[in-house]
Enzyme design. Structure first.
Site, PDB file in Angstrom:
ATOM      1  N   LYS A   1      25.513  -3.705  59.223  1.00  0.00           N
ATOM      2  CA  LYS A   1      26.497  -2.629  59.418  1.00  0.00           C
ATOM      3  C   LYS A   1      25.777  -1.293  59.564  1.00  0.00           C
ATOM      4  O   LYS A   1      24.773  -1.046  58.872  1.00  0.00           O
ATOM      5  CB  LYS A   1      27.455  -2.598  58.217  1.00  0.00           C
ATOM      6  CG  LYS A   1      28.636  -1.648  58.379  1.00  0.00           C
ATOM      7  CD  LYS A   1      29.576  -1.752  57.180  1.00  0.00           C
ATOM      8  CE  LYS A   1      30.776  -0.831  57.313  1.00  0.00           C
ATOM      9  NZ  LYS A   1      31.710  -0.959  56.175  1.00  0.00           N
TER      10      LYS A   1
ATOM     11  N   SER B   1      36.500  -1.687  57.328  1.00  0.00           N
ATOM     12  CA  SER B   1      35.667  -0.955  58.246  1.00  0.00           C
ATOM     13  C   SER B   1      34.492  -1.769  58.800  1.00  0.00           C
ATOM     14  O   SER B   1      33.915  -1.369  59.796  1.00  0.00           O
ATOM     15  CB  SER B   1      35.117   0.294  57.551  1.00  0.00           C
ATOM     16  OG  SER B   1      34.309  -0.057  56.456  1.00  0.00           O
TER      17      SER B   1
ATOM     18  N   SER C   1      36.653  -3.471  52.850  1.00  0.00           N
ATOM     19  CA  SER C   1      36.023  -3.433  54.167  1.00  0.00           C
ATOM     20  C   SER C   1      35.143  -4.629  54.540  1.00  0.00           C
ATOM     21  O   SER C   1      34.731  -4.733  55.692  1.00  0.00           O
ATOM     22  CB  SER C   1      35.197  -2.161  54.315  1.00  0.00           C
ATOM     23  OG  SER C   1      36.036  -1.100  54.658  1.00  0.00           O
TER      24      SER C   1
END
Ligand code: GLN
Length: 485
Positions: free
Chosen positions: A76, A151, A175
């Site tokens: 990420k 996210s 997330s």
């Protein structure tokens, strides 16, 4: 085009193939890069692909280093990678190349893992759909007209699209788990303190955790073996022993007490989700688990508490983006004060600004006691609720999300409808316990549904054991969507 399809084997299988010399790490990395080249124009899971570095590492890696050695992974874009862009999907950090690796990256490197790129996300991890990325949306591989969740939407989509066998995400209020549920993969938010956050760009420091997104529970356990454990660089990482998480996967849940959270089985939960979760409960019963009903009365305040605490911490954490030392700086300011203002106005997106304003407001003199302090008090009560629940059960069960993946634009107009997505995931962050999302079926339209399991702090082992036993019996995990390459 290489002949290797990364979806053919799991991490254990690839490790075996590498160890035997049946495949070479460069072939696996190439397979990942080829898949990215074939499908990422549609999915847009990646913001950066580190093709050259990955191929170079593949040539040199010792495949005996660890079970992850020589196998590609995605990271990420809020996890610092030395000299490789780490943008948090924000204009503010569009040009930021960290001078150091996050601890999780160091640990993966030591294990011989190979990062092939950085994945898309909601800006600074604020969001539930990856629509708040400054660099374009990520699409759900199961239905390109829908969001992948957020996210960590890029990480979940990358795994679901078969671009990488696993990815790292971060979870502040869901997330990792929510995008895992939307993309039909497995996501773990570890216990607060289990995984070092050194090098994770901070959103809400009392809630943030890094964790794996994988296709199966066993693979999640394997990745956790590599990234867990105390770290001198992160004072919130806990000096708690890390067991071999894969050793606990016995497939046995006889006598395990599973608490069904009644607050999350009623109103607001989509019927298809409720039905899939009810079937999962029956599966656990069939496996010999003991099902008990649990009430968590304070959970109804979880969203309100989260949306006070998380923005408060964010407003403080994001104060550092001022255009002075790194990141974006407005080109046209006449004074230093104007420079700060313009930089932050141009560098941050709407959702990030909303959180900063909210957070600054609830921390300001006169409001602190009414909002922030009150939220902390309710948070403490929630902890008591969970402690009480764990006196009667070993694992708590709920849906991961109230609905399956939604269409683009469906929730962007009203932030509160977007926030409601986090209903079931937020409590685990507020009380610091580990939580796992495992696929538990599909809607009539073929969209994946996620089951959430939670356990006591530092009891990821039980979580993995329950999740693994369930997925073997239920058979929903490990499926990948058909995606025209
Ligand atoms: N969706 C939640 C939010 O917008 C959680 C985000 C996260 O876990 N990083 O804050």
């Amino acid at each position: 085009m290489t002949s290797i399809d990364l979806g053919e084997r799991d991490l254990f299988g690839w490790h075996e193939a590498l160890a035997k010399g049946d495949v070479h790490p460069a072939e696996l990395v190439q397979a990942s890069l080829d898949r990215i080249a074939a499908v990422d124009e549609q999915v847009h899971a990646f913001l950066t692909v580190t093709r050259k570095e990955a191929l170079q590492e593949a040539e040199q890696v010792d495949v005996t280093l660890s079970p992850l050695a020589g196998i590609p992974a995605a990271i990420k874009d809020n996890i610092c990678t030395q000299n490789v862009p780490t943008t948090c999907a924000s204009r503010m950090l569009h040009n930021f190349r960290p001078p150091y690796d996050a601890t999780v990256i160091q640990r993966l490197r030591t294990a011989g893992a190979i990062a092939v790129g950085k994945t898309n996300m909601d800006e600074f991890a604020m969001g539930s759909s990856t629509e708040h990325s400054a660099f374009g949306v990520t699409r759900n591989p199961w239905d390109l007209g829908r969001v992948p969740g957020g996210s960590s939407g890029g990480s979940a989509a990358a795994v679901a699209a078969g671009e990488v066998p696993y990815a790292l995400g971060s979870d502040t209020g869901g997330s990792i788990r929510q995008p895992a549920a939307y993309c039909g993969v497995v996501g773990l938010k570890p216990t607060y303190g289990r995984v070092s956050r050194y090098g994770l760009v901070a959103f809400a420091s009392s809630l943030d955790q890094i964790g794996p997104i994988t296709r199966t529970v066993a693979e999640s356990a394997l990745v956790m073996n590599a990234i867990s454990g105390v770290d001198l660089h992160d004072s919130t990482s806990a000096p708690v022993e890390v067991p071999d998480f894969t050793a606990t996967l016995t497939g046995e849940v006889r006598g395990l007490r599973i608490g069904i959270i009644s607050e999350y089985m009623g109103e607001g939960i989509d019927p298809s989700v409720r039905q899939a979760v009810q079937q999962a409960i029956q599966t656990f019963e069939r496996l010999g688990a003991e099902i008990v009903e649990v009430h968590l009365p304070t959970t109804k305040h979880a969203l309100a508490v989260y949306y006070l605490i998380a923005p408060a911490e964010a407003s403080s954490n994001l104060a550092r983006y001022d255009g002075v030392r790194y990141g974006y700086r407005t080109p046209q300011a006449k004074s230093v004060v104007e420079m700060y203002k313009q930089t932050r106005d141009e560098g941050f997106g709407t959702e990030v600004k909303r959180r900063i304003l909210l957070g600054t407001y609830v921390l300001s003199a006169g409001y602190y006691d009414a909002y922030y302090k009150r939220a902390l008090q309710v948070r403490a009560l929630m902890k008591q609720d969970f402690d009480r629940a764990f006196e009667h059960c070993d694992v708590l069960l709920s849906p991961t999300t109230p609905t399956p993946a939604f269409a683009f634009g469906e929730k962007t107009a009203d932030p509160v409808t977007m926030y409601l997505n986090d209903l079931c995931t937020i409590p685990a962050n507020l009380v610091g316990i580990p939580a796992l999302s495992v696929p538990c079926g599909f809607t009539p339209e073929g969209l994946p549904i996620g089951l959430q399991l939670m356990a006591k702090a530092f009891d990821e082992a039980t979580l993995f054991r329950a999740g693994d036993a369930y997925e073997r019996a239920a058979g929903f995990t490990g499926r990948l969507p058909e995606l025209a390459a």
